[in-house]
Write a protein that holds these residues in place. Structure first.
Motif, PDB file in Angstrom:
ATOM      1  N   ILE A 136       0.860  -1.179   0.000  1.00  0.00           N
ATOM      2  CA  ILE A 136       0.000   0.000   0.000  1.00  0.00           C
ATOM      3  C   ILE A 136       0.898   1.230   0.000  1.00  0.00           C
ATOM      4  CG2 ILE A 136      -1.693   1.361   1.303  1.00  0.00           C
ATOM      5  CD1 ILE A 136      -1.740  -2.364   1.615  1.00  0.00           C
ATOM      6  N   LEU A 137       0.691   2.088  -0.979  1.00  0.00           N
ATOM      7  CA  LEU A 137       1.423   3.346  -1.060  1.00  0.00           C
ATOM      8  C   LEU A 137       0.593   4.402  -0.336  1.00  0.00           C
ATOM      9  CD1 LEU A 137       3.823   4.903  -2.425  1.00  0.00           C
ATOM     10  CD2 LEU A 137       2.245   5.384  -4.307  1.00  0.00           C
ATOM     11  N   VAL A 138       1.244   5.114   0.587  1.00  0.00           N
ATOM     12  CA  VAL A 138       0.523   6.069   1.425  1.00  0.00           C
ATOM     13  C   VAL A 138       1.120   7.467   1.302  1.00  0.00           C
ATOM     14  CG1 VAL A 138      -0.158   6.665   3.789  1.00  0.00           C
ATOM     15  CG2 VAL A 138      -0.011   4.273   3.109  1.00  0.00           C
ATOM     16  N   GLY A 139       0.310   8.416   0.907  1.00  0.00           N
ATOM     17  CA  GLY A 139       0.700   9.828   0.916  1.00  0.00           C
ATOM     18  C   GLY A 139       0.182  10.456   2.197  1.00  0.00           C
ATOM     19  N   ASN A 140       1.071  10.740   3.121  1.00  0.00           N
ATOM     20  CA  ASN A 140       0.650  11.270   4.430  1.00  0.00           C
ATOM     21  C   ASN A 140       0.808  12.800   4.481  1.00  0.00           C
ATOM     22  OD1 ASN A 140      -0.190  11.008   7.206  1.00  0.00           O
ATOM     23  ND2 ASN A 140       1.949  11.215   7.823  1.00  0.00           N
ATOM     24  N   LYS A 141       0.218  13.396   5.507  1.00  0.00           N
ATOM     25  CA  LYS A 141       0.271  14.842   5.788  1.00  0.00           C
ATOM     26  C   LYS A 141      -0.616  15.662   4.847  1.00  0.00           C
ATOM     27  CE  LYS A 141       4.933  14.626   7.792  1.00  0.00           C
ATOM     28  NZ  LYS A 141       6.117  15.378   8.203  1.00  0.00           N
ATOM     29  N   THR A 142      -1.750  15.116   4.487  1.00  0.00           N
ATOM     30  CA  THR A 142      -2.649  15.860   3.599  1.00  0.00           C
ATOM     31  C   THR A 142      -3.208  17.123   4.255  1.00  0.00           C
ATOM     32  OG1 THR A 142      -4.474  14.486   4.352  1.00  0.00           O
ATOM     33  CG2 THR A 142      -3.404  13.835   2.300  1.00  0.00           C
ATOM     34  N   ASP A 143      -3.095  17.207   5.572  1.00  0.00           N
ATOM     35  CA  ASP A 143      -3.579  18.427   6.246  1.00  0.00           C
ATOM     36  C   ASP A 143      -2.734  19.652   5.901  1.00  0.00           C
ATOM     37  OD1 ASP A 143      -1.598  18.561   9.035  1.00  0.00           O
ATOM     38  OD2 ASP A 143      -1.763  16.676   7.983  1.00  0.00           O
ATOM     39  N   ASP A 163       1.627  -1.254  -9.324  1.00  0.00           N
ATOM     40  CA  ASP A 163       0.697  -2.329  -9.073  1.00  0.00           C
ATOM     41  C   ASP A 163       0.440  -2.490  -7.571  1.00  0.00           C
ATOM     42  OD1 ASP A 163      -0.995  -4.370  -9.654  1.00  0.00           O
ATOM     43  OD2 ASP A 163       0.575  -5.905  -9.684  1.00  0.00           O
ATOM     44  N   CYS A 164       0.112  -1.388  -6.930  1.00  0.00           N
ATOM     45  CA  CYS A 164      -0.230  -1.476  -5.511  1.00  0.00           C
ATOM     46  C   CYS A 164      -1.416  -0.572  -5.195  1.00  0.00           C
ATOM     47  CB  CYS A 164       0.977  -1.141  -4.643  1.00  0.00           C
ATOM     48  SG  CYS A 164       1.592   0.530  -4.805  1.00  0.00           S
ATOM     49  N   LYS A 165      -1.921  -0.658  -3.975  1.00  0.00           N
ATOM     50  CA  LYS A 165      -3.034   0.170  -3.544  1.00  0.00           C
ATOM     51  C   LYS A 165      -2.523   1.540  -3.129  1.00  0.00           C
ATOM     52  CE  LYS A 165      -6.552  -2.322  -4.175  1.00  0.00           C
ATOM     53  NZ  LYS A 165      -7.713  -1.824  -4.909  1.00  0.00           N
ATOM     54  N   PHE A 166      -3.418   2.498  -3.080  1.00  0.00           N
ATOM     55  CA  PHE A 166      -3.016   3.864  -2.753  1.00  0.00           C
ATOM     56  C   PHE A 166      -4.046   4.502  -1.823  1.00  0.00           C
ATOM     57  CE2 PHE A 166      -3.345   8.456  -3.914  1.00  0.00           C
ATOM     58  CZ  PHE A 166      -2.133   8.849  -3.380  1.00  0.00           C
ATOM     59  N   ILE A 167      -3.529   5.241  -0.844  1.00  0.00           N
ATOM     60  CA  ILE A 167      -4.426   6.018   0.008  1.00  0.00           C
ATOM     61  C   ILE A 167      -3.667   7.245   0.513  1.00  0.00           C
ATOM     62  CG2 ILE A 167      -3.842   4.781   2.161  1.00  0.00           C
ATOM     63  CD1 ILE A 167      -6.865   4.955   2.915  1.00  0.00           C
ATOM     64  N   GLU A 168      -4.386   8.344   0.657  1.00  0.00           N
ATOM     65  CA  GLU A 168      -3.785   9.514   1.305  1.00  0.00           C
ATOM     66  C   GLU A 168      -4.321   9.607   2.729  1.00  0.00           C
ATOM     67  OE1 GLU A 168      -2.413  12.773  -2.013  1.00  0.00           O
ATOM     68  OE2 GLU A 168      -4.269  13.168  -0.923  1.00  0.00           O
ATOM     69  N   THR A 169      -3.431   9.989   3.644  1.00  0.00           N
ATOM     70  CA  THR A 169      -3.798  10.042   5.060  1.00  0.00           C
ATOM     71  C   THR A 169      -3.328  11.353   5.685  1.00  0.00           C
ATOM     72  OG1 THR A 169      -1.702   9.027   5.696  1.00  0.00           O
ATOM     73  CG2 THR A 169      -3.568   7.538   5.412  1.00  0.00           C
ATOM     74  N   SER A 170      -3.897  11.638   6.834  1.00  0.00           N
ATOM     75  CA  SER A 170      -3.318  12.658   7.710  1.00  0.00           C
ATOM     76  C   SER A 170      -3.286  12.085   9.115  1.00  0.00           C
ATOM     77  CB  SER A 170      -4.161  13.933   7.696  1.00  0.00           C
ATOM     78  OG  SER A 170      -3.761  14.751   8.780  1.00  0.00           O
ATOM     79  N   ALA A 171      -2.080  11.782   9.570  1.00  0.00           N
ATOM     80  CA  ALA A 171      -1.964  11.289  10.939  1.00  0.00           C
ATOM     81  C   ALA A 171      -2.381  12.395  11.911  1.00  0.00           C
ATOM     82  CB  ALA A 171      -0.528  10.833  11.221  1.00  0.00           C
ATOM     83  N   ALA A 172      -2.066  13.636  11.549  1.00  0.00           N
ATOM     84  CA  ALA A 172      -2.380  14.760  12.438  1.00  0.00           C
ATOM     85  C   ALA A 172      -3.886  14.884  12.658  1.00  0.00           C
ATOM     86  CB  ALA A 172      -1.810  16.055  11.868  1.00  0.00           C
ATOM     87  N   LEU A 173      -4.659  14.691  11.600  1.00  0.00           N
ATOM     88  CA  LEU A 173      -6.119  14.803  11.716  1.00  0.00           C
ATOM     89  C   LEU A 173      -6.779  13.441  11.913  1.00  0.00           C
ATOM     90  CD1 LEU A 173      -6.906  17.328   8.803  1.00  0.00           C
ATOM     91  CD2 LEU A 173      -6.528  17.820  11.235  1.00  0.00           C
ATOM     92  N   GLN A 174      -5.968  12.396  12.012  1.00  0.00           N
ATOM     93  CA  GLN A 174      -6.453  11.016  12.109  1.00  0.00           C
ATOM     94  C   GLN A 174      -7.372  10.687  10.948  1.00  0.00           C
ATOM     95  OE1 GLN A 174      -7.674   9.746  15.976  1.00  0.00           O
ATOM     96  NE2 GLN A 174      -6.225  11.061  17.018  1.00  0.00           N
ATOM     97  N   HIS A 175      -7.044  11.204   9.785  1.00  0.00           N
ATOM     98  CA  HIS A 175      -7.888  10.989   8.619  1.00  0.00           C
ATOM     99  C   HIS A 175      -7.381   9.803   7.802  1.00  0.00           C
ATOM    100  CE1 HIS A 175      -9.173  11.927   4.370  1.00  0.00           C
ATOM    101  NE2 HIS A 175     -10.315  11.803   5.012  1.00  0.00           N
ATOM    102  N   ASN A 176      -8.287   8.858   7.546  1.00  0.00           N
ATOM    103  CA  ASN A 176      -7.988   7.684   6.709  1.00  0.00           C
ATOM    104  C   ASN A 176      -6.992   6.702   7.327  1.00  0.00           C
ATOM    105  OD1 ASN A 176      -9.696   7.789   4.580  1.00  0.00           O
ATOM    106  ND2 ASN A 176      -8.245   8.639   3.107  1.00  0.00           N
TER     107      ASN A 176
END
Ligand code: GDP
Length: 197
Positions: A136-143, A163-176
């Protein structure tokens, strides 16, 4: 390194993981500072006050109920320490050997970390050639909207190439963050023999 630290996620103290319950190792990879520890701490439910006591522990175990079924993840945030110990790498490559699934994290505010993610994907492919392991590829810090250097489209396109899954997250906002680890569980299940997912 096998130190396991149970997160204080649930208020009841039953941690009787049945022996039949599947347990999977999930390894977090990525440049320093992208938010791996923050994500894993949210996963484990570790509060900041606990962190002081638990310093040095970097493996967290938690049982998630996803789609009505329990799965235990052992999440390892050991990448940097192992790389530092032995950069070219018996230990560094050990990380690339032991995972049942990988989470490659970059920061959307740091293009260099996005490029490192590509390199990690290539390294992983080299180490685990024949296997179809979930990544899983994760783009963090979307906030941090105004500091963004990597667009969501670029992230998504990169995941297609990899060939992998993708999600964007924000650890700061606990998003995703919950969605990320649920996604890991689903990807693992899809690859089970007989694969119900
Ligand atoms: P690691 O080196 O990859 O484990 O990264 P850390 O989890 O230690 O995070 C590095 C820094 O980025 C810390 O100061 C975190 O508080 C901060 N950070 C992590 N995730 C986020 C996020 O989603 N948003 C923001 N604004 N800061 C974050």
């Amino acid at each position: 390194k096998a130190a396991a630290c149970r997160g204080s996620w649930s208020s009841d103290s039953s941690d009787s993981a049945g022996a039949w319950e599947p347990l999977y190792r999930v390894v977090l990879l990525g440049d320093p500072g992208v938010g791996k520890t923050s994500l894993v701490n949210l996963f484990a439910g570790v509060q900041e006050r606990d962190l002081l006591e638990q310093r040095g522990e970097d493996t967290y175990e938690r049982t998630l109920s996803v789609d009505g079924e329990d799965t235990t993840l052992l999440v390892m945030d050991t990448w940097e320490s192992e790389k530092r110990v032995c950069s070219e790498s018996r230990l560094g490559s050990r990380c690339l050997q032991v995972g049942n699934a990988y989470v490659i994290v970059y920061s959307v505010t740091d293009r260099g970390s996005f490029e490192s993610a590509s390199e990690l994907r290539i390294q992983l492919r080299r180490h685990r050639q024949a296997e179809n392991i979930p990544i899983i590829l994760v783009g963090n810090k979307t906030d941090l909207v105004r500091c963004r250097e990597v667009s969501v489209e670029e992230g998504r396109a990169c995941a297609v190439v990899f060939d992998c899954k993708f999600i964007e997250t924000s650890a700061a906002l606990q998003h995703n963050v919950a969605e990320l680890f649920e996604g890991v569980v689903r990807q693992i299940r899809l690859r089970r023999p007989g694969g119900t997912g």
